[in-house]
Design an enzyme around this catalytic site. Structure first.
Site, PDB file in Angstrom:
ATOM      1  CD  GLU A  15      -3.158  -0.962   2.156  1.00 58.18           C
ATOM      2  OE1 GLU A  15      -2.738  -0.518   3.398  1.00 58.18           O
ATOM      3  OE2 GLU A  15      -4.395  -1.407   2.014  1.00 58.18           O
ATOM      4  CD  GLU A  59      -3.746  -6.262   2.436  1.00 57.83           C
ATOM      5  OE1 GLU A  59      -4.557  -5.563   3.271  1.00 57.83           O
ATOM      6  OE2 GLU A  59      -2.517  -5.918   2.480  1.00 57.83           O
TER       7      GLU A  59
END
Ligand code: BG6
Length: 469
Positions: free
Chosen positions: A170, A362
């Site tokens: 991320e 995810e």
């Protein structure tokens, strides 16, 4: 059949959220060892006993049992990270820690024993603490050289065991959580935009460098970036809101654009000018950035709204970034809004923009689970809510594949219960496997299969045909 034959079904974890053993076998401290309450409170100076990650779910010692359970579900891939501070305890060490390297040899071998392909994140919110304290994390250009030494070491060691690599988890979350995401010790409210974007530049160069080195050292490897995806919808059709969405999107797309296109986009040059940001670039940087990724991976938990009207900026709860709540969507126990169609939308947006294979690494539901008798002398969790969340999102992944999007795989977040990143709780559970550990530190650490365990096994076995539209 919607899902391609070679679709990589699996699950994901991160070292710092499951391994525990925070000071064993020569591991140095990472920033997570001083974040007892995630991003909710300032970090401590030294590890404190209330930090659930110090023990985690004891994956460091129990991984053979856990990998065996994942194999029973039919996992094709298992995403985990290498804890940088197990390999280079201080981050700036000259030599790696052999015991740390041996652990991941054992872990990857265990995966291959069952035909599970490891998918490895090089840096997942676990920068060595020393790099945060001594260098202010990625603000300092020296981090590029430390990261390079680390990635060369692990590429050389695991080149025959790991094919899929992600450079930074991320990467765009550094905009909101500079300490957790970028190891930047300067408090968020004192960090200038100049330093923040300089840090981002260093990470982008490091990521491109890792891609270049990875391709040189492992010609068959696939190296991807990883972004936090959060589709942003205009709160109203007012063109001002649409432009507000465009600007918010730009700040996130920027990370993928550089990774895929190999250069800074025009809209960022304008942003830098208007915000008086002057990036310090070395002459080789532009060329390094041209080492673009093989695929784009991302997390998806929720969508958000955006508006130009300051009086309507009512913040919803959310992932590290959060946003304005959508009046049409329900929310999880933690207030994260649930939007299965958002995953189809984001897959289409990313594909249209980048034309690179996409990997959902995810997605999942953090919920409070209740352990109950399974009627056969054991224990289980009847997590129909998790099954329906995952089913609905996967149906939309199927729709995106029908739309023509190239999707490599799907790994659910926290396939085995682990410690949450934002709140550092264990009670926020994502897994197919329940771990008996409570936030007060009690529990036997025993593992139990939830109802979703059998469900996911069937979905994988049928290559998605068991999904309910
Ligand atoms: C992502 C992170 O932001 O979301 C994971 O990459 C994290 O590390 C996951 O655990 C879920 O967030 P949380 O706060 O519920 O653990």
């Amino acid at each position: 059949m919607t899902f391609p034959k070679e679709f990589l079904w699996g699950g994901a974890v991160a070292a710092n959220q499951c391994e525990g053993a925070y000071n064993e076998d020569g591991k140095g401290l990472s920033i997570q060892d001083v974040m007892p309450h995630g991003i909710k409170t300032p970090h401590t100076d030294m590890p404190t006993e209330d930090n659930m990650k110090l023990i985690g779910i004891d994956f460091y010692h129990r991984y053979p049992e856990d990998i065996k359970l994942l194999a029973q579900m039919g996992f094709k891939t298992f995403r985990t990270s290498i804890a940088w501070s197990r390999i280079f305890p201080q981050g700036d060490d000259l030599e790696p820690n052999e015991k740390g390297l041996e652990f991941y040899d054992r872990l990857f071998d265990e995966c291959h024993k069952y035909g599970i392909e490891p998918l490895v994140t090089l840096s997942h919110y676990e920068t060595p603490l020393n790099l945060a304290k001594k260098y202010d994390g990625w603000v300092n250009r020296e981090l590029i050289a430390f990261y390079e030494r680390y990635v060369r070491t692990v590429f050389a060691r695991y080149k025959d065991k790991v094919k899929y690599w992600l450079t930074f988890n991320e990467i765009n979350s550094v905009l909101h959580e500079p300490f957790m995401s970028g190891g930047i010790d300067t408090p968020k409210d004192q960090l200038s935009k100049q330093d923040l974007y300089q840090a981002i530049h260093h990470e982008l160069v490091a990521s491109a460098l890792a891609t270049k080195i990875g391709h040189e050292m492992m010609p068959n490897a696939k190296i991807g970036c990883m972004v936090l995806s959060m589709p942003t919808y205009p709160l109203t059709p007012n063109p001002d809101d649409v432009i507000a969405v465009m600007k918010a999107d730009h700040l996130n797309y920027f990370f993928g654009d550089v990774h895929v296109r190999g250069a800074y986009p025009g809209y960022m040059k304008r942003y830098f000018k208007e915000n008086h940001i002057e990036l310090k670039m070395e002459k080789e940087d532009e060329q390094i950035l041209q080492n673009t990724v093989d695929f784009v991976s991302f997390s998806y938990y929720m969508s958000v709204c955006e508006t130009a009207d300051a009086t309507k900026k009512i913040k919803g709860e959310g992932n590290l970034m959060g946003g304005i709540a959508n009046p049409y969507l329900p929310a999880s126990d933690w207030g994260w809004q649930i939007d299965p169609q958002g995953i189809r939308y984001v897959l289409n947006m990313f594909w249209d923009r980048w034309q690179k294979p996409l990997f959902i690494v995810e997605n999942g539901l953090g919920a409070v689970d209740e352990l109950v008798d399974d009627g056969q002398g054991g224990k289980t969790v009847k997590d129909d809510y998790r099954i329906s969340y995952l089913n609905d999102h996967l149906v939309q992944v199927g729709e995106a594949i029908e739309d023509g999007v190239s999707v490599m795989g799907y790994t659910t977040w926290g396939c085995i219960d682990l410690v949450s990143a934002s709140t550092a709780e264990l009670k926020k559970r994502y897994g197919f496997i329940y771990v008996d550990r409570e936030d007060d530190g009690t529990g036997t650490l025993a593992r139990y299969k939830k109802k979703s365990f059998g469900w996911y096994k069937e979905i994988i076995a049928s290559n998605g045909d068991g999904l309910k539209k």
